[in-house]
Design a protein around this motif. Structure first.
Motif, PDB file in Angstrom:
ATOM      1  N   ARG A 288      -5.873  -3.329  -7.358  1.00 19.90           N
ATOM      2  CA  ARG A 288      -5.525  -2.464  -6.070  1.00 19.90           C
ATOM      3  C   ARG A 288      -6.438  -1.664  -6.230  1.00 19.90           C
ATOM      4  N   LYS A 289      -6.563  -0.719  -5.108  1.00 22.85           N
ATOM      5  CA  LYS A 289      -8.016   0.064  -5.181  1.00 22.85           C
ATOM      6  C   LYS A 289      -7.104   0.885  -4.202  1.00 22.85           C
ATOM      7  N   ASN A 290      -8.087   2.195  -4.686  1.00 27.11           N
ATOM      8  CA  ASN A 290      -7.820   3.786  -3.659  1.00 27.11           C
ATOM      9  C   ASN A 290      -8.911   4.353  -3.407  1.00 27.11           C
TER      10      ASN A 290
ATOM     11  N   TRP B 252       0.195   5.427   0.578  1.00 28.66           N
ATOM     12  CA  TRP B 252      -0.765   6.359   1.961  1.00 28.66           C
ATOM     13  C   TRP B 252       0.063   7.620   2.686  1.00 28.66           C
TER      14      TRP B 252
ATOM     15  N   TRP C 126      -3.519   4.186  -1.531  1.00 31.29           N
ATOM     16  CA  TRP C 126      -4.156   2.529  -2.590  1.00 31.29           C
ATOM     17  C   TRP C 126      -3.621   1.762  -1.968  1.00 31.29           C
TER      18      TRP C 126
ATOM     19  N   ALA D 193       1.060  -1.221  -0.158  1.00 30.27           N
ATOM     20  CA  ALA D 193      -0.155   0.231  -0.010  1.00 30.27           C
ATOM     21  C   ALA D 193       1.340   1.018  -0.032  1.00 30.27           C
TER      22      ALA D 193
ATOM     23  N   GLU E  25      -2.906  -2.571  -2.281  1.00 30.65           N
ATOM     24  CA  GLU E  25      -2.968  -3.971  -2.934  1.00 30.65           C
ATOM     25  C   GLU E  25      -3.316  -5.407  -3.434  1.00 30.65           C
TER      26      GLU E  25
END
Length: 119
Positions: A99-101, A49, A63, A47, A65
């Motif tokens: 992968r997400k935000n 941030w 994100w 990740a 992942e």
């Protein structure tokens, strides 16, 4: 095994066990304050941030992942104490390569504990 070797091995094992207990019993990480960021990697997840403050609001965005096909999810958890009390956001990315935000706002604080987990 000679008596000297047994003593050395016993001493080394005792030190390793003691070190392990000290690490396992360490206090949780302190809250991060803005501006700051992190890019942790654990076995199965990674990740990145950023923490930013503006107008009395803390923004935590980045994100997460999932990096392993193991049926588990990469999870980000952000906890902060705001004017109304403790607050928590969490978000997961599930499936190898997903992968997400995320983008969260915390009103009335400048710090949060943000962690990456696999579950």
């Amino acid at each position: 095994m000679s008596r000297f070797n047994k003593t050395v091995v016993s001493t080394m094992l005792g030190a390793a066990l003691t070190g392990g207990l000290l690490i396992a019993g360490a206090p949780p990480a302190a809250a991060a304050t803005c501006p700051s960021g992190a890019s942790p990697v654990i076995n199965g997840a990674k990740a990145s941030w950023t923490l930013r403050c503006s107008g009395g609001t803390l923004s935590v965005y980045g994100w997460v992942e999932d990096t392993r096909a193991d049926g588990k999810c990469a999870k980000i958890i952000a906890k902060a104490t705001v004017t109304s009390g403790p607050y928590r956001h969490d978000f997961s990315a599930c499936g190898w390569g997903v992968r997400k935000n995320f983008d969260w706002k915390f009103q009335g604080t400048k710090s949060a504990n943000v962690t990456l987990q696999l579950n």
